[in-house]
Scaffold this active site. Structure first.
Site, PDB file in Angstrom:
ATOM      1  N   GLN A   1      44.710  15.119  70.350  1.00  0.00           N
ATOM      2  CA  GLN A   1      45.241  14.469  69.144  1.00  0.00           C
ATOM      3  C   GLN A   1      45.797  13.075  69.480  1.00  0.00           C
ATOM      4  OE1 GLN A   1      44.115  16.423  66.980  1.00  0.00           O
ATOM      5  NE2 GLN A   1      44.032  18.109  68.434  1.00  0.00           N
ATOM      6  N   GLY A   2      45.383  12.094  68.713  1.00  0.00           N
ATOM      7  CA  GLY A   2      45.806  10.717  68.949  1.00  0.00           C
ATOM      8  C   GLY A   2      44.776   9.885  69.686  1.00  0.00           C
ATOM      9  N   ASP A   3      43.806  10.553  70.295  1.00  0.00           N
ATOM     10  CA  ASP A   3      42.686   9.843  70.942  1.00  0.00           C
ATOM     11  C   ASP A   3      41.597   9.495  69.939  1.00  0.00           C
ATOM     12  OD1 ASP A   3      43.568   9.806  73.664  1.00  0.00           O
ATOM     13  OD2 ASP A   3      43.051  11.932  73.831  1.00  0.00           O
ATOM     14  N   SER A   4      41.641  10.113  68.783  1.00  0.00           N
ATOM     15  CA  SER A   4      40.593   9.906  67.791  1.00  0.00           C
ATOM     16  C   SER A   4      40.355   8.446  67.497  1.00  0.00           C
ATOM     17  CB  SER A   4      40.958  10.593  66.477  1.00  0.00           C
ATOM     18  OG  SER A   4      40.630  11.943  66.556  1.00  0.00           O
TER      19      SER A   4
ATOM     20  N   HIS B   1      37.965   9.497  59.918  1.00  0.00           N
ATOM     21  CA  HIS B   1      39.109  10.375  59.623  1.00  0.00           C
ATOM     22  C   HIS B   1      40.435   9.720  59.972  1.00  0.00           C
ATOM     23  CE1 HIS B   1      39.089  11.886  63.909  1.00  0.00           C
ATOM     24  NE2 HIS B   1      40.369  12.039  63.661  1.00  0.00           N
TER      25      HIS B   1
ATOM     26  N   ASP C   1      31.611  10.489  60.798  1.00  0.00           N
ATOM     27  CA  ASP C   1      32.998  10.118  61.132  1.00  0.00           C
ATOM     28  C   ASP C   1      33.026   8.760  61.837  1.00  0.00           C
ATOM     29  OD1 ASP C   1      35.711  10.270  61.357  1.00  0.00           O
ATOM     30  OD2 ASP C   1      35.718  11.782  62.957  1.00  0.00           O
TER      31      ASP C   1
HETATM   32  N1  ARG Z   1      41.102  14.836  65.808  1.00  0.00           N
HETATM   33  C1  ARG Z   1      41.763  14.325  66.983  1.00  0.00           C
HETATM   34  C2  ARG Z   1      42.428  13.031  66.661  1.00  0.00           C
HETATM   35  O1  ARG Z   1      42.494  12.743  65.495  1.00  0.00           O
HETATM   36  C3  ARG Z   1      40.858  14.262  68.164  1.00  0.00           C
HETATM   37  C4  ARG Z   1      40.678  15.593  68.677  1.00  0.00           C
HETATM   38  C5  ARG Z   1      39.711  15.640  69.777  1.00  0.00           C
HETATM   39  N2  ARG Z   1      39.713  16.984  70.191  1.00  0.00           N
HETATM   40  C6  ARG Z   1      39.078  17.413  71.273  1.00  0.00           C
HETATM   41  N3  ARG Z   1      39.216  18.650  71.607  1.00  0.00           N
HETATM   42  N4  ARG Z   1      38.369  16.585  71.974  1.00  0.00           N
HETATM   43  O2  ARG Z   1      43.036  12.384  67.503  1.00  0.00           O
END
Ligand code: ARG
Length: 263
Positions: A215-218, A79, A125
């Protein structure tokens, strides 16, 4: 990278909880947890986790994480890459701060995205980047397909990244890390219903919340026993009680990833 609208729902719940606590005059201040980094955790350095890469745009603005598994191969989330082109992405190693200028910057010559990927909530993913420039950093090994025991509920897992330190918050300038316990499939299914696909995903987080990727850790690593076992993928908000973070279950993909790493 930037997540689900459902993140807003969880944040609204947290705000409502905080408001309720502040109207209850005798509520203990400790009842409202302060937002903490990754969410929860501590600052760390790229030297401590040399395999953790920033994935950036051409201006070197970090938007996802990745894990160096060989000098020229980085494992990240599909993603993170779906709207990207190889020419528009950089991988930065050896850089502790998002606003740093040090370390090694590489262009990307190939983006492999799992062919089954369509959305984080439907699994697959995972992506592998091929770098133009070899990274002079220690790599991480990744799980083999037979190592499914690493996810046993309650196992300590390490999360690492530059993501936001609260739901809808700002990214951390400095790299952060925390540990979270893995969560059983049955418990994670109770949290997420049919959007939790046990074959493709694994959950990690405390029942009470408070520590999580955000967000941003993905794309960044979930390390178990020092080995890459998961990829930060999604969740409903961040660090909320009963809503653990969801990671790509890498044992399911390790053969495919190994093929890409060897290519
Ligand atoms: N989708 C997020 C990203 O793109 C990661 C989110 C992780 N969320 C969580 N609750 N652990 O950075």
């Amino acid at each position: 990278m930037f997540g689900l609208t459902r993140a807003k729902k969880a944040a609204a719940v947290l705000v409502a909880t905080a408001a309720a606590a502040s109207t209850a005059l005798i509520a203990a201040p400790a009842a409202v947890a302060a937002p903490q980094p990754i969410v929860g955790g501590t600052t760390t350095t790229a030297a401590t986790y040399p395999f953790v890469m920033q994935i950036t745009d051409a201006s070197q603005d970090q938007f996802c994480g990745g894990t160096l598994v060989s000098a020229t191969k980085v494992v990240t989330a599909a993603h993170c890459m779906v709207d990207e082109t190889a020419s528009g992405v950089r991988v930065v190693g050896g850089r502790t701060f998002r606003n740093g200028t040090n370390g090694t910057v590489s262009r990307v010559t190939k983006i492999w995205i799992h062919p089954g990927y369509s959305d984080t909530t439907t699994g697959d993913d995972v992506a592998v980047l091929t770098l133009a420039t070899a990274m002079p950093y220690t790599t991480a090994s990744f799980v083999t397909s037979s190592q499914t025991g690493v996810y046993a509920a309650g196992t300590t897992a390490r999360i690492i990244g530059w993501g936001t330190t609260s739901s809808n918050g700002s990214s951390s300038n400095q790299l952060r890390t925390a540990t979270v316990p893995t969560v059983s499939n049955s418990s994670c299914s109770s949290s997420y219903g049919s959007q939790y696909i046990a074959s493709d995903m694994v959950c990690a987080g405390f029942t009470s919340g408070g520590t999580d990727t955000c967000q941003g850790d993905s794309g960044g690593p979930l390390m178990i026993g020092g080995v890459l076992a998961g990829i930060t993928s999604w969740g409903d908000g961040c660090a909320a009680a009963g809503l653990p973070g969801i990671y790509t279950r890498l044992t399911t993909y390790s053969s495919l990833v190994a093929t890409q790493v060897a290519s």
